[in-house]
Design a protein around this motif. Structure first.
Motif, PDB file in Angstrom:
ATOM      1  N   ALA A 169       0.840  -1.203   0.000  1.00  0.00           N
ATOM      2  CA  ALA A 169       0.000   0.000   0.000  1.00  0.00           C
ATOM      3  C   ALA A 169       0.875   1.253   0.000  1.00  0.00           C
ATOM      4  CB  ALA A 169      -0.979  -0.037   1.157  1.00  0.00           C
ATOM      5  N   SER A 170       0.599   2.229   0.872  1.00  0.00           N
ATOM      6  CA  SER A 170       1.293   3.506   0.830  1.00  0.00           C
ATOM      7  C   SER A 170       2.701   3.402   1.419  1.00  0.00           C
ATOM      8  CB  SER A 170       0.493   4.566   1.601  1.00  0.00           C
ATOM      9  OG  SER A 170       1.127   5.817   1.529  1.00  0.00           O
ATOM     10  N   VAL A 171       3.674   3.880   0.669  1.00  0.00           N
ATOM     11  CA  VAL A 171       5.071   3.883   1.108  1.00  0.00           C
ATOM     12  C   VAL A 171       5.591   5.313   0.983  1.00  0.00           C
ATOM     13  CG1 VAL A 171       7.400   3.035   0.662  1.00  0.00           C
ATOM     14  CG2 VAL A 171       5.442   1.507   0.365  1.00  0.00           C
ATOM     15  N   GLN A 172       5.902   5.924   2.116  1.00  0.00           N
ATOM     16  CA  GLN A 172       6.361   7.307   2.127  1.00  0.00           C
ATOM     17  C   GLN A 172       7.658   7.419   2.925  1.00  0.00           C
ATOM     18  OE1 GLN A 172       4.987   9.806   0.487  1.00  0.00           O
ATOM     19  NE2 GLN A 172       3.103   8.807  -0.184  1.00  0.00           N
ATOM     20  N   GLY A 173       8.716   7.835   2.272  1.00  0.00           N
ATOM     21  CA  GLY A 173       9.967   8.094   2.953  1.00  0.00           C
ATOM     22  C   GLY A 173      10.967   6.960   2.849  1.00  0.00           C
ATOM     23  N   ASP A 174      12.230   7.312   3.064  1.00  0.00           N
ATOM     24  CA  ASP A 174      13.312   6.335   2.946  1.00  0.00           C
ATOM     25  C   ASP A 174      13.201   5.225   3.987  1.00  0.00           C
ATOM     26  OD1 ASP A 174      14.473   7.703   0.814  1.00  0.00           O
ATOM     27  OD2 ASP A 174      15.629   9.003   2.145  1.00  0.00           O
ATOM     28  N   ILE A 175      12.733   5.563   5.186  1.00  0.00           N
ATOM     29  CA  ILE A 175      12.591   4.542   6.228  1.00  0.00           C
ATOM     30  C   ILE A 175      11.565   3.494   5.804  1.00  0.00           C
ATOM     31  CG2 ILE A 175      11.829   4.116   8.600  1.00  0.00           C
ATOM     32  CD1 ILE A 175      13.013   6.821   9.358  1.00  0.00           C
ATOM     33  N   ALA A 176      10.456   3.951   5.215  1.00  0.00           N
ATOM     34  CA  ALA A 176       9.431   3.016   4.740  1.00  0.00           C
ATOM     35  C   ALA A 176       9.965   2.151   3.608  1.00  0.00           C
ATOM     36  CB  ALA A 176       8.192   3.787   4.286  1.00  0.00           C
ATOM     37  N   VAL A 177      10.815   2.714   2.772  1.00  0.00           N
ATOM     38  CA  VAL A 177      11.418   1.938   1.677  1.00  0.00           C
ATOM     39  C   VAL A 177      12.284   0.822   2.239  1.00  0.00           C
ATOM     40  CG1 VAL A 177      13.107   2.032  -0.200  1.00  0.00           C
ATOM     41  CG2 VAL A 177      11.313   3.768  -0.044  1.00  0.00           C
ATOM     42  N   ARG A 178      13.143   1.161   3.200  1.00  0.00           N
ATOM     43  CA  ARG A 178      14.015   0.137   3.786  1.00  0.00           C
ATOM     44  C   ARG A 178      13.211  -0.916   4.526  1.00  0.00           C
ATOM     45  NH1 ARG A 178      17.170   4.825   4.890  1.00  0.00           N
ATOM     46  NH2 ARG A 178      16.399   4.895   7.029  1.00  0.00           N
ATOM     47  N   GLY A 179      12.233  -0.470   5.317  1.00  0.00           N
ATOM     48  CA  GLY A 179      11.406  -1.422   6.055  1.00  0.00           C
ATOM     49  C   GLY A 179      10.583  -2.302   5.141  1.00  0.00           C
ATOM     50  N   GLY A 180      10.011  -1.717   4.082  1.00  0.00           N
ATOM     51  CA  GLY A 180       9.208  -2.491   3.154  1.00  0.00           C
ATOM     52  C   GLY A 180      10.028  -3.528   2.407  1.00  0.00           C
ATOM     53  N   SER A 181      11.234  -3.162   2.019  1.00  0.00           N
ATOM     54  CA  SER A 181      12.076  -4.128   1.305  1.00  0.00           C
ATOM     55  C   SER A 181      12.457  -5.292   2.206  1.00  0.00           C
ATOM     56  CB  SER A 181      13.322  -3.442   0.753  1.00  0.00           C
ATOM     57  OG  SER A 181      14.179  -2.983   1.797  1.00  0.00           O
ATOM     58  N   ARG A 182      12.662  -5.020   3.488  1.00  0.00           N
ATOM     59  CA  ARG A 182      12.969  -6.110   4.428  1.00  0.00           C
ATOM     60  C   ARG A 182      11.775  -7.043   4.601  1.00  0.00           C
ATOM     61  NH1 ARG A 182      15.798  -2.051   7.396  1.00  0.00           N
ATOM     62  NH2 ARG A 182      13.973  -1.703   8.705  1.00  0.00           N
ATOM     63  N   ILE A 183      10.585  -6.474   4.672  1.00  0.00           N
ATOM     64  CA  ILE A 183       9.378  -7.295   4.831  1.00  0.00           C
ATOM     65  C   ILE A 183       9.203  -8.215   3.624  1.00  0.00           C
ATOM     66  CG2 ILE A 183       6.849  -7.205   4.832  1.00  0.00           C
ATOM     67  CD1 ILE A 183       7.102  -4.654   6.554  1.00  0.00           C
ATOM     68  N   VAL A 184       9.348  -7.668   2.430  1.00  0.00           N
ATOM     69  CA  VAL A 184       9.198  -8.473   1.218  1.00  0.00           C
ATOM     70  C   VAL A 184      10.257  -9.564   1.174  1.00  0.00           C
ATOM     71  CG1 VAL A 184       9.391  -8.430  -1.300  1.00  0.00           C
ATOM     72  CG2 VAL A 184       8.058  -6.668  -0.116  1.00  0.00           C
ATOM     73  N   VAL A 202       5.036  -7.362  -6.420  1.00  0.00           N
ATOM     74  CA  VAL A 202       5.063  -6.435  -5.288  1.00  0.00           C
ATOM     75  C   VAL A 202       4.420  -5.126  -5.729  1.00  0.00           C
ATOM     76  CG1 VAL A 202       6.504  -5.044  -3.771  1.00  0.00           C
ATOM     77  CG2 VAL A 202       7.077  -7.428  -4.173  1.00  0.00           C
ATOM     78  N   THR A 203       3.411  -4.669  -5.001  1.00  0.00           N
ATOM     79  CA  THR A 203       2.749  -3.409  -5.317  1.00  0.00           C
ATOM     80  C   THR A 203       2.864  -2.447  -4.145  1.00  0.00           C
ATOM     81  OG1 THR A 203       0.613  -4.292  -4.555  1.00  0.00           O
ATOM     82  CG2 THR A 203       1.095  -4.461  -6.901  1.00  0.00           C
ATOM     83  N   SER A 204       3.044  -1.179  -4.457  1.00  0.00           N
ATOM     84  CA  SER A 204       3.043  -0.119  -3.453  1.00  0.00           C
ATOM     85  C   SER A 204       2.761   1.190  -4.157  1.00  0.00           C
ATOM     86  CB  SER A 204       4.382  -0.048  -2.708  1.00  0.00           C
ATOM     87  OG  SER A 204       5.425   0.355  -3.584  1.00  0.00           O
ATOM     88  N   GLY A 205       2.447   2.215  -3.393  1.00  0.00           N
ATOM     89  CA  GLY A 205       2.163   3.524  -3.982  1.00  0.00           C
ATOM     90  C   GLY A 205       2.743   4.623  -3.123  1.00  0.00           C
TER      91      GLY A 205
END
Length: 352
Positions: A169-184, A202-205
């Motif tokens: 879903a919504s990904v905002q900011g570098d921290i969210a990018v790093r955290g999201g990539s770890r989750i995936v 993988v989908t995000s916005g």
């Protein structure tokens, strides 16, 4: 059909549906849209059925291609006059138009929704797209595997007939990018038989939810954190499978409630690592004709793609050859450009 290189998630609304009819032929062949059927103001079965019929009529242009149908935003358990659930009715409607429609199933789906997907599989051999949310991906890996296996069993679909969508879903900011990539990465490493899925997506916005604070006639830019997320995933070590890139185009990922309103003339224009946004004024006496100047300013940007990219960019390059349009027109132009642009980047650069 060859595997898609890009999976855009689109709301089944006028602008997005019109965009599918105007993208380049190469884009059409390269994408697998996820079409989200947004809820109506009421949960009346006839109203929902009529809405699906209208959407299907506009989807005739997509005949011969695949798409994923997601009716999961409608009320759980709603049954239409046909006796079918919304997912089954919408998928069957699309299939009758020669569209390779694939239904979405979620781990939270109840028995009736699972039965609909199972019936679709029996009739069309269409498989299923299992869409996982952030909440799903946060589960213990063994429990997640067990839930997925149970869902596939209930709908009578094997993994090699199914697509796995990891939706952040919504990904905002570098921290969210790093955290999201770890989750995936954790999900792909810890799920059993991940190599057996038909496709992994993988989908995000990252487009903002609210642009009301943007100053008119000032070019504003927003980072494409969804593209950065996919780059971060692709760069991870020991990735068992590189997923297909997906985003929410030029829209905020989540459904936003509230009464509709007429926006000021505006354009959402996708660049390599960010979006460019420019809008006019609500109270300008020129009204919608401000859109001509919006386009002219965007066309002067150093990173303007050029009229050859597709119909959207051709219109931006020569806006006065057409009428100024309205809010739906402006969103359609931004969506068409985004789809053509992302496919072009993936094809030539290997990144969105």
């Amino acid at each position: 059909m060859p595997d898609p290189i890009y999976v855009p998630v689109l709301k089944a609304r006028q602008a997005e549906l019109a965009a599918l009819s105007e993208i380049q032929p190469a884009t059409r062949k390269a994408i697998l849209p996820v079409l989200e059927i947004a809820p109506s103001e009421v949960d009346d079965p006839q109203v929902v059925s009529d809405a699906v019929d209208r959407i299907s009529k506009k989807l005739e242009v997509w005949g011969g291609n695949e798409l994923i149908v997601d009716a999961g935003f409608l009320s759980a358990g709603i049954r239409l006059p046909s006796g079918q659930g919304a997912t089954m009715y919408a998928t069957a409607k699309a299939r009758s138009l020669g569209i390779g429609a694939i239904p979405v199933a979620r781990l939270s789906d109840g028995d009736s929704a699972r039965a609909d997907v199972r019936n679709l599989q029996v009739e069309y051999d269409c498989g299923v797209a299992v869409r996982l949310s952030m909440e799903d991906m946060d589960e213990d890996p063994e429990e997640l595997d067990s839930s997925i296996t149970a869902l596939l069993g209930d709908v009578s679909v094997r993994r090699d007939q199914a697509d796995l969508i990891l939706d952040l879903a919504s990904v905002q900011g570098d921290i969210a990018v790093r955290g999201g990539s770890r989750i995936v990465l954790d999900v792909l490493r810890e799920l059993e038989k991940v190599e057996q899925w038909r496709r992994v997506i993988v989908t995000s916005g990252a487009f903002p939810v609210d642009l009301s604070s943007v100053v008119p006639w000032v070019q504003s830019e927003f980072q494409r954190y969804d593209a950065a997320l996919w780059d971060a995933i692709r760069g991870r070590r020991r990735l068992p499978r590189i997923p297909i890139y997906g985003d929410y185009s030029v829209a905020f990922p989540l459904l936003v409630s509230g009464p509709p309103f007429a926006p000021a003339p505006q354009l959402r224009y996708t660049l390599g690592d960010r979006w460019l946004f420019l809008k006019g004024r609500k109270n300008d006496p020129r009204g919608s004709e401000q859109f001509y100047e919006v386009c002219e300013q965007v066309a002067m940007h150093s990173e303007f793609a050029g009229a050859a990219l597709g119909t959207a960019d051709a219109r931006i390059a020569s806006p006065r050859e057409h009428g100024p349009g309205n809010g739906s027109t402006w969103r359609k132009i931004g969506t068409v450009h985004h789809l053509d642009f992302v496919v072009g980047r993936i094809t030539t650069l290997g990144e969105p």
